[in-house]
Design an enzyme around this catalytic site. Structure first.
Site, PDB file in Angstrom:
ATOM      1  N   LEU A   1       5.099  14.218   3.731  1.00  0.00           N
ATOM      2  CA  LEU A   1       5.355  14.439   5.149  1.00  0.00           C
ATOM      3  C   LEU A   1       5.650  15.906   5.443  1.00  0.00           C
ATOM      4  O   LEU A   1       6.356  16.584   4.688  1.00  0.00           O
ATOM      5  CB  LEU A   1       6.553  13.578   5.571  1.00  0.00           C
ATOM      6  CG  LEU A   1       7.088  13.742   6.990  1.00  0.00           C
ATOM      7  CD1 LEU A   1       6.076  13.251   8.004  1.00  0.00           C
ATOM      8  CD2 LEU A   1       8.402  12.958   7.139  1.00  0.00           C
TER       9      LEU A   1
ATOM     10  N   GLU B   1       1.806   7.804  -1.118  1.00  0.00           N
ATOM     11  CA  GLU B   1       1.386   6.690  -0.262  1.00  0.00           C
ATOM     12  C   GLU B   1      -0.109   6.789   0.053  1.00  0.00           C
ATOM     13  O   GLU B   1      -0.822   5.781   0.029  1.00  0.00           O
ATOM     14  CB  GLU B   1       2.208   6.695   1.027  1.00  0.00           C
ATOM     15  CG  GLU B   1       3.666   6.336   0.802  1.00  0.00           C
ATOM     16  CD  GLU B   1       4.495   6.438   2.058  1.00  0.00           C
ATOM     17  OE1 GLU B   1       5.105   5.416   2.448  1.00  0.00           O
ATOM     18  OE2 GLU B   1       4.543   7.529   2.668  1.00  0.00           O
TER      19      GLU B   1
ATOM     20  N   GLU C   1      12.143  10.934  -0.754  1.00  0.00           N
ATOM     21  CA  GLU C   1      12.670  10.671   0.581  1.00  0.00           C
ATOM     22  C   GLU C   1      14.176  10.400   0.576  1.00  0.00           C
ATOM     23  O   GLU C   1      14.895  10.819   1.486  1.00  0.00           O
ATOM     24  CB  GLU C   1      11.949   9.471   1.210  1.00  0.00           C
ATOM     25  CG  GLU C   1      10.509   9.750   1.629  1.00  0.00           C
ATOM     26  CD  GLU C   1       9.509   9.545   0.508  1.00  0.00           C
ATOM     27  OE1 GLU C   1       8.307   9.510   0.805  1.00  0.00           O
ATOM     28  OE2 GLU C   1       9.920   9.418  -0.666  1.00  0.00           O
TER      29      GLU C   1
END
Length: 263
Positions: A63, A115, A135
């Site tokens: 991300l 992912e 995360e």
């Protein structure tokens, strides 16, 4: 190339789709997701197999945290209505679309990058790759389908360990935990992925579609239902190309099966 967030090219029946933010370790922003979706849908139409890879020193570091911080602090407005997560949509276009995807992995394959990688059907890495889910150390939770895809690949206990401790897995550990199926010397993952994609492209389109769409769904149902779905698919009318291949085998015209060294 530097102006494209995602690159796209065709090599015969194989589409090459490359994340192209090397200065940001190919971090995934909303703009990257939009560009990736466009490339994936284009590959659905034009190619029989696709290869995912990353430009620069990393496949994908996950991300875009700067964008995530802007969203968390209200600098990016929330949508008025809830809608399906855009990552989920694109990654499902990869995982359960009409063509197989092979991922070529190197450098960081962490967070959202892992992912994305697990949305592909076959994964190859080189010796520079490392896998992680950091995360938990950043106060956030996986959001790109990892609770479904990564957990089904590595199992709950391995994923829990990776998230709780921030542990990074080596290529050998990635192979052990089924994150990847092939490990190459540094710099050779993309070549291996292209080789595999060209081999997969020799299958019939219908067979490839069944393999990537029927198998995962059978994995989600009971034993009896799985056998029922298998019988339904086996009983479907075969396309003329399949009949031709069967005839070539029966007539002794098909190439004999021989294991390849290192395959």
């Amino acid at each position: 190339m530097s102006e494209e967030l995602v690159t796209y090219s065709l090599e015969g029946p194989v589409a090459l789709i490359g994340l192209n933010r090397p200065d940001k370790r190919n971090a995934i922003s909303d703009a990257v997701i939009d560009a990736l979706s466009a490339a994936v849908l284009r590959a659905h139409d034009e190619a029989d197999v696709a290869v995912l890879h990353g430009h620069g020193s990393n496949f994908c570091a996950g991300l875009d945290l700067a964008e995530a911080l802007q969203r968390a602090t209200g600098q990016i407005a929330r949508p008025r209505k809830r809608k399906r997560h855009n990552w989920h949509v694109v990654f499902d276009q990869i995982a359960r679309g009409p063509i197989p995807f092979v991922a070529a992995l190197h450098g960081a394959v962490v967070g959202g990058g892992l992912e994305l990688a697990t949305a592909a059907h076959i994964r190859v890495c080189d010796e520079t790759a490392f896998f992680g889910l950091p995360e938990g150390q950043r106060g956030i939770f996986v959001g790109g389908g990892g609770t479904v895809r990564i957990q089904r690949v590595v199992g709950t206990t391995v994923m829990m360990d990776m998230m709780l401790t921030g542990r990074l897995l080596s290529p050998a550990e990635g192979l052990q935990e089924h994150i990847v199926r092939y490990v190459t010397p540094a710099g050779q993952a993309l070549d291996k992925a292209r080789e595999l994609a060209q081999r997969i492209a020799k299958n019939t389109i219908e067979t490839n579609w069944k393999i990537i769409n029927v198998l995962p769904r059978i994995n989600d149902v009971s034993h009896d239902d799985g056998l029922f779905f298998e019988q339904l698919n086996s009983a479907m009318a075969r396309p003329p190309e399949a009949e031709q291949r069967l005839r070539e085998f029966v007539d002794g015209k098909a190439a004999p099966l021989q294991p390849k060294k290192g395959s």
